[in-house]
Every structure is written in C-alpha cells, then in structure tokens.
Scaffold this motif. Structure first.
Motif, PDB file in Angstrom:
ATOM      1  N   GLN A 137       0.823  -1.205   0.000  1.00 19.84           N
ATOM      2  CA  GLN A 137       0.000   0.000   0.000  1.00 19.84           C
ATOM      3  C   GLN A 137       0.858   1.257   0.000  1.00 19.84           C
ATOM      4  O   GLN A 137       0.562   2.238  -0.700  1.00 19.84           O
ATOM      5  N   SER A 138       1.938   1.231   0.769  1.00 18.74           N
ATOM      6  CA  SER A 138       2.854   2.377   0.796  1.00 18.74           C
ATOM      7  C   SER A 138       3.523   2.573  -0.562  1.00 18.74           C
ATOM      8  O   SER A 138       3.688   3.707  -1.025  1.00 18.74           O
ATOM      9  N   LEU A 139       3.906   1.469  -1.199  1.00 18.43           N
ATOM     10  CA  LEU A 139       4.540   1.572  -2.518  1.00 18.43           C
ATOM     11  C   LEU A 139       3.569   2.112  -3.559  1.00 18.43           C
ATOM     12  O   LEU A 139       3.967   2.850  -4.462  1.00 18.43           O
ATOM     13  N   LYS A 140       2.292   1.746  -3.449  1.00 21.25           N
ATOM     14  CA  LYS A 140       1.290   2.267  -4.371  1.00 21.25           C
ATOM     15  C   LYS A 140       1.123   3.774  -4.210  1.00 21.25           C
ATOM     16  O   LYS A 140       0.962   4.506  -5.194  1.00 21.25           O
ATOM     17  N   GLU A 141       1.164   4.244  -2.966  1.00 24.26           N
ATOM     18  CA  GLU A 141       1.031   5.678  -2.722  1.00 24.26           C
ATOM     19  C   GLU A 141       2.228   6.456  -3.262  1.00 24.26           C
ATOM     20  O   GLU A 141       2.093   7.619  -3.662  1.00 24.26           O
ATOM     21  N   LEU A 142       3.388   5.808  -3.284  1.00 29.97           N
ATOM     22  CA  LEU A 142       4.599   6.473  -3.788  1.00 29.97           C
ATOM     23  C   LEU A 142       4.747   6.355  -5.300  1.00 29.97           C
ATOM     24  O   LEU A 142       5.601   7.025  -5.881  1.00 29.97           O
ATOM     25  N   ASN A 143       3.934   5.511  -5.910  1.00 26.72           N
ATOM     26  CA  ASN A 143       4.027   5.293  -7.354  1.00 26.72           C
ATOM     27  C   ASN A 143       3.242   6.382  -8.089  1.00 26.72           C
ATOM     28  O   ASN A 143       2.069   6.214  -8.430  1.00 26.72           O
ATOM     29  N   THR A 144       3.889   7.489  -8.344  1.00 24.98           N
ATOM     30  CA  THR A 144       3.218   8.648  -8.944  1.00 24.98           C
ATOM     31  C   THR A 144       2.856   8.427 -10.408  1.00 24.98           C
ATOM     32  O   THR A 144       2.004   9.131 -10.944  1.00 24.98           O
ATOM     33  N   SER A 145       3.501   7.475 -11.067  1.00 25.18           N
ATOM     34  CA  SER A 145       3.203   7.235 -12.491  1.00 25.18           C
ATOM     35  C   SER A 145       1.864   6.545 -12.693  1.00 25.18           C
ATOM     36  O   SER A 145       1.308   6.572 -13.804  1.00 25.18           O
ATOM     37  N   SER A 146       1.341   5.875 -11.637  1.00 28.36           N
ATOM     38  CA  SER A 146       0.074   5.131 -11.699  1.00 28.36           C
ATOM     39  C   SER A 146       0.109   3.997 -12.715  1.00 28.36           C
ATOM     40  O   SER A 146      -0.937   3.520 -13.156  1.00 28.36           O
ATOM     41  N   ALA A 147       1.311   3.549 -13.112  1.00 26.72           N
ATOM     42  CA  ALA A 147       1.459   2.441 -14.055  1.00 26.72           C
ATOM     43  C   ALA A 147       1.868   1.185 -13.296  1.00 26.72           C
ATOM     44  O   ALA A 147       2.773   1.229 -12.454  1.00 26.72           O
ATOM     45  N   TYR A 148       1.201   0.084 -13.597  1.00 26.23           N
ATOM     46  CA  TYR A 148       1.483  -1.192 -12.939  1.00 26.23           C
ATOM     47  C   TYR A 148       1.575  -2.290 -13.991  1.00 26.23           C
ATOM     48  O   TYR A 148       1.031  -2.158 -15.101  1.00 26.23           O
TER      49      TYR A 148
ATOM     50  N   VAL B  57       2.179 -18.177  -9.889  1.00 30.40           N
ATOM     51  CA  VAL B  57       2.121 -16.977  -9.049  1.00 30.40           C
ATOM     52  C   VAL B  57       1.823 -15.765  -9.919  1.00 30.40           C
ATOM     53  O   VAL B  57       2.599 -15.427 -10.819  1.00 30.40           O
ATOM     54  N   GLN B  58       0.677 -15.136  -9.665  1.00 31.45           N
ATOM     55  CA  GLN B  58       0.333 -13.874 -10.320  1.00 31.45           C
ATOM     56  C   GLN B  58       0.935 -12.729  -9.509  1.00 31.45           C
ATOM     57  O   GLN B  58       0.737 -12.657  -8.298  1.00 31.45           O
ATOM     58  N   VAL B  59       1.668 -11.850 -10.161  1.00 30.22           N
ATOM     59  CA  VAL B  59       2.337 -10.758  -9.465  1.00 30.22           C
ATOM     60  C   VAL B  59       2.002  -9.434 -10.133  1.00 30.22           C
ATOM     61  O   VAL B  59       2.070  -9.322 -11.362  1.00 30.22           O
ATOM     62  N   ILE B  60       1.617  -8.449  -9.320  1.00 26.27           N
ATOM     63  CA  ILE B  60       1.434  -7.076  -9.792  1.00 26.27           C
ATOM     64  C   ILE B  60       2.586  -6.250  -9.246  1.00 26.27           C
ATOM     65  O   ILE B  60       2.878  -6.284  -8.047  1.00 26.27           O
ATOM     66  N   THR B  61       3.273  -5.529 -10.129  1.00 29.66           N
ATOM     67  CA  THR B  61       4.408  -4.708  -9.727  1.00 29.66           C
ATOM     68  C   THR B  61       4.185  -3.260 -10.154  1.00 29.66           C
ATOM     69  O   THR B  61       3.305  -2.962 -10.970  1.00 29.66           O
ATOM     70  N   THR B  62       5.001  -2.381  -9.608  1.00 33.38           N
ATOM     71  CA  THR B  62       5.030  -1.004 -10.087  1.00 33.38           C
ATOM     72  C   THR B  62       5.731  -0.975 -11.442  1.00 33.38           C
ATOM     73  O   THR B  62       6.262  -1.984 -11.908  1.00 33.38           O
ATOM     74  N   SER B  63       5.760   0.183 -12.069  1.00 34.24           N
ATOM     75  CA  SER B  63       6.414   0.293 -13.374  1.00 34.24           C
ATOM     76  C   SER B  63       7.912   0.032 -13.284  1.00 34.24           C
ATOM     77  O   SER B  63       8.541  -0.311 -14.288  1.00 34.24           O
ATOM     78  N   SER B  64       8.485   0.159 -12.088  1.00 30.14           N
ATOM     79  CA  SER B  64       9.911  -0.127 -11.890  1.00 30.14           C
ATOM     80  C   SER B  64      10.158  -1.574 -11.492  1.00 30.14           C
ATOM     81  O   SER B  64      11.308  -1.953 -11.250  1.00 30.14           O
ATOM     82  N   GLY B  65       9.112  -2.388 -11.392  1.00 31.80           N
ATOM     83  CA  GLY B  65       9.290  -3.807 -11.140  1.00 31.80           C
ATOM     84  C   GLY B  65       9.259  -4.232  -9.692  1.00 31.80           C
ATOM     85  O   GLY B  65       9.679  -5.348  -9.374  1.00 31.80           O
TER      86      GLY B  65
ATOM     87  N   VAL C  49      -8.011  -7.401  -7.235  1.00 34.39           N
ATOM     88  CA  VAL C  49      -7.071  -6.358  -7.650  1.00 34.39           C
ATOM     89  C   VAL C  49      -7.320  -5.104  -6.823  1.00 34.39           C
ATOM     90  O   VAL C  49      -8.408  -4.533  -6.850  1.00 34.39           O
ATOM     91  N   ASP C  50      -6.299  -4.691  -6.081  1.00 27.98           N
ATOM     92  CA  ASP C  50      -6.411  -3.530  -5.195  1.00 27.98           C
ATOM     93  C   ASP C  50      -5.411  -2.469  -5.644  1.00 27.98           C
ATOM     94  O   ASP C  50      -4.280  -2.416  -5.169  1.00 27.98           O
ATOM     95  N   LEU C  51      -5.840  -1.647  -6.590  1.00 23.77           N
ATOM     96  CA  LEU C  51      -5.002  -0.577  -7.114  1.00 23.77           C
ATOM     97  C   LEU C  51      -5.728   0.758  -6.980  1.00 23.77           C
ATOM     98  O   LEU C  51      -6.964   0.792  -6.958  1.00 23.77           O
ATOM     99  N   PRO C  52      -4.981   1.852  -6.890  1.00 23.25           N
ATOM    100  CA  PRO C  52      -5.637   3.169  -6.786  1.00 23.25           C
ATOM    101  C   PRO C  52      -6.456   3.488  -8.033  1.00 23.25           C
ATOM    102  O   PRO C  52      -6.169   2.974  -9.122  1.00 23.25           O
ATOM    103  N   PRO C  53      -7.479   4.304  -7.901  1.00 27.36           N
ATOM    104  CA  PRO C  53      -8.252   4.725  -9.081  1.00 27.36           C
ATOM    105  C   PRO C  53      -7.358   5.422 -10.105  1.00 27.36           C
ATOM    106  O   PRO C  53      -6.335   6.017  -9.758  1.00 27.36           O
TER     107      PRO C  53
END
Length: 273
Positions: A90-101, A143-151, A174-178
């Motif tokens: 959750q913290s990493l999602k908040e820091l992911n300003t690109s919103s790309a996953y 294993v299904q994995v969702i990562t940030t754009s940086s992996g 799937v729990d990602l920001p809007p």
C-alpha cells in the motif's frame, strides 16, 4: 547484511506496535525476530531457516529454540506476514506517482514431471500446468504478481498451475488506486473484464493485442504495452534467483509460505537497496 537485518526488524516491530500486537511473555524470541529470521533465510540463505537462525544467534544474540517450535510459530504468523506485505504494498502504491502497474505470472514446479505419481506434497491434475514461453509442462503452482512500473511487487496471488492467467485474474482481488493503468500480455485478454475494471474500479487494463483482436491498438499504444510488459520479466528473474535448486517443504502450506517469503524478501531488497 547487518544494516538490512536491522532495517527489516525495525519495519516489522514498528508494524506490530502500530496494530497493537503484543508478544507472549513466555516466548524466547519475539514475533519480529522470528519473521526477520525467516525473511533473511529467503534473502541470503536460499530459504534455509537453520542457516538464517544460526546467523541471528551468532550476530544478533537471538535466543535458541528448537526447530519444530520455530516452524510452528512461523506457520501461525502467516496471516501477519501477509498483512505486513499488504501494508508495504500500500505504501509503494502511494509512492508510485506514475500510476502504471504491470501484471504477469510465473510457474513454480514442486517436482519434475516424471515424479508426479510419487509426489506426496500435492495431489491431482489441478496442479499440472503448461509454461508456454518455455514450451514445457510443470507440476505445481503459478504466481500472479502485480508490480510497479519499476518492477517492485505490490500484490501477488498464488494458485494451482492448471489455471490460465485470465481465469486466475478473475479470481484475484485487484487492489489498485483509481485511475491506474495495468499493463499485461495477451493472455489476460477479456473484453468483459476490461470494461468492468474501467467502469467499477477506474482501472485501465491494457493488454497486448493479438493479430485477430477486435480492439486494435494504435502503434504508439502497442509500443507502450510492449515496453512496460518486459520489465516484469526482470522481477521474476530476481525472485526465482533467490530459490534453491529444490524448495524443501513437508506440506503444501509450507511450500506456499516459502513462496511468500521469497516474494517478500525480494520486495524488501528493492526498497532497502
């Protein structure tokens, strides 16, 4: 290695204090020390808990307990381990300003195909899957994995190997920001799922299109999808690089627990380093 150990311990201990979890006064080692040892085993000792525990005793003064007691407590802490990963994600999602996953899956074989009839860890055809990229069958989990754009992994889902990516994705929460954009390969193509995610969750699922797709991409969009999608393969190489030649486990639950530890250890390594 000492700095990483202290950082992991402080993160876990602070989380337990924040949620109000208290240790049993009769325990020789607290929960934060135990989970730190397990994560160090996944990060530096290929999942060998005994080697990691010996290191913690020698360098950080952790008190000795028997192996069976350590394993039982580790299994009982699996919900807390997953809660820790969710909090970090959750913290990493908040820091992911690109919103790309990115999303993709990788197989984890429990045994060789020739040993399937003698496998006691898993039973049934549900675990027999096919790895298309390697052109071979395997027996185990996917294993299904969702990562940030940086992996950096922020969410994962472990399921039986026979289920294809889109089937598992439908079962995955799937729990990602809007307004997020989720890049995937062609195996996740399902127009109904794409429309539901866009309308209900405000998440745009961007799958690579096949030649006969009904929804063609503009050249620039096809380039973007292909560019982002390849980054997650490096993440899978990093996670599987932590694996030993054979993951030792007595039960299927223990095998899954070690998979969680490997994914968590890789994520912490990306954040700390």
């Amino acid at each position: 290695m000492t700095e990483q150990t202290i950082t992991i311990y402080c993160f876990i201990d602070d989380f337990f204090h924040a949620v109000g979890r208290k240790d049993d006064a009769h325990c020789k080692i607290n929960d934060a020390e135990l989970l730190t040892t397990a994560l160090l085993a996944a990060r530096y000792f290929h999942g060998n808990l005994c080697s990691a525990y010996s290191y913690m005793q020698a360098h950080h003064g952790v008190r000795r307990i028997d192996k069976s007691g350590f394993t039982r407590r580790l299994h009982s802490l699996q919900p807390q381990l997953q809660a820790l990963f969710s909090a970090l994600g959750q913290s990493l999602k908040e820091l992911n300003t690109s919103s790309a996953y990115l999303i993709d899956s990788f197989p984890v074989a429990v045994c060789d195909n020739i040993r399937i009839p003698f496998c006691h860890l898993l039973q049934g055809q549900a675990y027999r899957g096919k790895c298309v990229s390697k052109r071979r069958y395997f027996y185990g989990f996917r294993v299904q994995v969702i990562t940030t754009s940086s992996g950096v992994p922020v969410q994962f889902y472990i399921h039986a190997g026979s289920f294809v990516d889109i089937t598992a994705f439908k079962a995955m929460e799937v729990d990602l920001p809007p307004n997020s954009r989720l890049y995937a390969d062609a195996a996740y193509t399902c127009y109904e799922v794409e429309d539901l995610l866009r309308e209900c969750e405000q998440i745009e699922l961007r799958c690579c299109r096949k030649a006969n797709s009904k929804r063609k991409d503009e050249p620039y969009m096809a380039f973007l999808k292909d560019y982002y999608r390849k980054r997650i393969e490096t993440t899978f190489s990093g996670i599987t690089g932590l694996f030993p030649k054979k993951i030792h486990a007595v039960t299927a639950e223990g095998f899954i627990l070690k998979l969680i530890l490997f994914i968590f250890a890789y994520t912490l390594a990306q954040v700390i380093d």
